[in-house]
Design a protein around this motif. Structure first.
Motif, PDB file in Angstrom:
ATOM      1  N   ASP A 248       0.818  -1.220   0.000  1.00  0.00           N
ATOM      2  CA  ASP A 248       0.000   0.000   0.000  1.00  0.00           C
ATOM      3  C   ASP A 248       0.853   1.271   0.000  1.00  0.00           C
ATOM      4  OD1 ASP A 248      -2.421  -1.428   0.061  1.00  0.00           O
ATOM      5  OD2 ASP A 248      -2.259  -1.676   2.224  1.00  0.00           O
ATOM      6  N   VAL A 249       1.461   1.551  -1.115  1.00  0.00           N
ATOM      7  CA  VAL A 249       2.305   2.737  -1.208  1.00  0.00           C
ATOM      8  C   VAL A 249       1.822   3.651  -2.333  1.00  0.00           C
ATOM      9  CG1 VAL A 249       4.366   1.641  -0.249  1.00  0.00           C
ATOM     10  CG2 VAL A 249       3.944   1.512  -2.714  1.00  0.00           C
ATOM     11  N   ASP A 250       2.103   4.933  -2.155  1.00  0.00           N
ATOM     12  CA  ASP A 250       1.899   5.926  -3.210  1.00  0.00           C
ATOM     13  C   ASP A 250       3.231   6.167  -3.908  1.00  0.00           C
ATOM     14  OD1 ASP A 250      -0.815   6.397  -2.842  1.00  0.00           O
ATOM     15  OD2 ASP A 250      -0.456   7.850  -1.242  1.00  0.00           O
ATOM     16  N   ARG A 252       5.558   8.695  -6.405  1.00  0.00           N
ATOM     17  CA  ARG A 252       5.688  10.086  -6.825  1.00  0.00           C
ATOM     18  C   ARG A 252       7.085  10.284  -7.414  1.00  0.00           C
ATOM     19  NH1 ARG A 252       2.895  14.571  -5.197  1.00  0.00           N
ATOM     20  NH2 ARG A 252       1.880  13.371  -3.531  1.00  0.00           N
ATOM     21  N   TYR A 258       2.351  13.425  -8.522  1.00  0.00           N
ATOM     22  CA  TYR A 258       1.872  12.177  -7.919  1.00  0.00           C
ATOM     23  C   TYR A 258       1.527  11.203  -9.038  1.00  0.00           C
ATOM     24  CZ  TYR A 258      -1.484   9.110  -5.524  1.00  0.00           C
ATOM     25  OH  TYR A 258      -2.164   8.028  -5.028  1.00  0.00           O
ATOM     26  N   GLY A 261      -1.382   5.333  -6.456  1.00  0.00           N
ATOM     27  CA  GLY A 261      -1.120   4.341  -5.431  1.00  0.00           C
ATOM     28  C   GLY A 261      -1.192   2.932  -5.997  1.00  0.00           C
ATOM     29  N   ASP A 263      -1.063  -1.449  -4.659  1.00  0.00           N
ATOM     30  CA  ASP A 263      -1.313  -2.299  -3.494  1.00  0.00           C
ATOM     31  C   ASP A 263      -0.065  -3.029  -3.025  1.00  0.00           C
ATOM     32  OD1 ASP A 263      -4.391  -2.193  -3.115  1.00  0.00           O
ATOM     33  OD2 ASP A 263      -4.102  -2.409  -5.268  1.00  0.00           O
ATOM     34  N   GLU A 274      -1.723  -3.937  -8.778  1.00  0.00           N
ATOM     35  CA  GLU A 274      -2.890  -3.095  -8.543  1.00  0.00           C
ATOM     36  C   GLU A 274      -4.140  -3.970  -8.563  1.00  0.00           C
ATOM     37  OE1 GLU A 274      -4.393   1.290  -9.631  1.00  0.00           O
ATOM     38  OE2 GLU A 274      -3.547   0.161 -11.298  1.00  0.00           O
ATOM     39  N   PRO A 348       3.894   5.891   2.274  1.00  0.00           N
ATOM     40  CA  PRO A 348       2.814   5.010   2.751  1.00  0.00           C
ATOM     41  C   PRO A 348       1.464   5.642   2.486  1.00  0.00           C
ATOM     42  CG  PRO A 348       3.894   6.099   4.591  1.00  0.00           C
ATOM     43  CD  PRO A 348       4.706   6.425   3.376  1.00  0.00           C
ATOM     44  N   ARG A 349       0.490   4.786   2.132  1.00  0.00           N
ATOM     45  CA  ARG A 349      -0.865   5.290   1.889  1.00  0.00           C
ATOM     46  C   ARG A 349      -1.626   5.389   3.198  1.00  0.00           C
ATOM     47  NH1 ARG A 349      -4.030   2.756  -3.209  1.00  0.00           N
ATOM     48  NH2 ARG A 349      -3.135   0.769  -2.634  1.00  0.00           N
TER      49      ARG A 349
END
Length: 349
Positions: A248-250, A252, A258, A261, A263, A274, A348-349
């Motif tokens: 679960d990371v974003d 960039r 951005y 995100g 999974d 994803e 982290p999301r």
């Protein structure tokens, strides 16, 4: 009627047990019982009773679950009076023919084994899907739901039954109890009967997503489905020998925009997973297409940066875990043959 005269001049040996207990007026005539004899047998205190117009139960006591289901299907399906039932049908391996109709709604969910559905005997109206051109009306315990095309039926205990998602939508259409709706939807997903997207699609087609208690239940359903899909994704990594990813990371670009995100992400191999948990919310095809376009745009952007995106649906995780693991493993192994990916910042999301 002379009591020495047999009720059935023609034998019933080709019929299944329930077919011998519940017959249509046409079947009775085909077996040598005249309308007058049928009427005499169905008089108050008589040995037979009329379950539905033209449908007779051949005993005086309350009809069983099986008899009610068979009677409703006979009423709605109007199958031919004479049907050659194969031997495997008499052995219970196949369902007797009822034409192009099937049980749906709460009765179907009970047959699918839903604990949140009431027992069949307590269901006053048995819903049955029929072609729109069928010239019949709902009556007694039979409630007809007319459709342009019927889904592929599943055979359960010798009865044609609508798939869970369709049966659930037909049940929800008759329910005002928000708790009951939520329990049924939750069991559909937790029990592995179907994916949330299939349920929401049927609710949307039935135009039920404007009801506030249904919308609330759908929100819970999608959250439940997302949690189950994530747990299956953890299981995929844990049981299939894959290296641990970042969860679960974003993503960039450094000092840049951005990227979206994901999974799961393996930074050394630049491979991302994803989960596709899309579901139409308002019955508009354009909305679903727009969401898919957003998925595709993000995927294309990441892949231009050298990041491989593995797109997995909850259904694939449920039905083919090992196959999905092989797809991810192949992507990880192929990383050594690719050009290095662009550097991205992980949050982290």
């Amino acid at each position: 009627m002379n009591h020495d005269t047999p009720v059935f001049p023609r034998p019933l040996s080709h019929l299944t047990d329930v077919q011998r207990r519940v017959l249509s007026a046409a079947q009775l005539r085909a077996h040598g019982v005249s309308p007058a004899d049928t009427a005499a047998q169905c008089r108050p205190g008589g040995p037979w009773q009329q379950l539905l117009p033209g449908i007779v139960v051949l005993h005086p006591g309350p009809p069983t679950d099986e008899e009610r289901l068979h009677g409703v299907l006979l009423y709605a399906g109007r199958p031919p009076a004479r049907v050659a039932v194969p031997a495997q049908c008499r052995a219970g391996a196949d369902a007797p023919p009822y034409g192009d109709v099937m049980i749906t709604g709460l009765a179907a969910l009970a047959l699918h084994g839903f604990s949140a559905a009431p027992p069949l005997l307590s269901i006053d109206h048995i819903d049955v899907l029929v072609p729109r051109t069928r010239r019949l009306r709902s009556t007694g315990c039979a409630r007809l739901i007319r459709v342009h095309s019927t889904p592929a039926a599943q055979q359960l205990t010798g009865v044609p039954v609508a798939p869970v998602a369709r049966a659930l939508a037909d049940a929800v259409a008759q329910l005002d109890d928000a708790d009951a709706v939520r329990r049924l939807m939750t069991e559909a997903v937790r029990g592995g009967h179907c994916e949330p997207a299939a349920v929401v699609r049927e609710l949307s087609t039935a135009r039920l997503l404007s009801r506030p208690h249904v919308v609330d239940a759908v929100d819970s359903l999608l959250a439940e489905g997302r949690a189950i899909a994530e747990e299956r994704l953890y299981e995929l990594v844990r049981t299939q020998g894959l290296p641990d990813p970042l969860w679960d990371v974003d993503l960039r670009l450094p000092g840049g925009p951005y990227l979206g995100g994901v999974d799961a992400y393996w930074p050394d191999q630049a491979v991302a997973i994803e989960l596709d948990t899309r579901a139409p919310r308002q019955g508009e095809r354009q909305e679903e297409d727009a969401l898919w376009t957003e998925y595709a745009r993000k995927r294309e952007h990441l892949e231009r940066l050298g990041i491989t995106v593995v797109h997995i649906t909850p259904r694939k995780l449920r039905d083919s875990l090992e196959q999905q693991a092989a797809v991810v493993r192949t992507a990880l192994l192929a990383a050594a043959d690719r050009e290095p990916a662009a550097y991205v910042v992980l949050l982290p999301r």
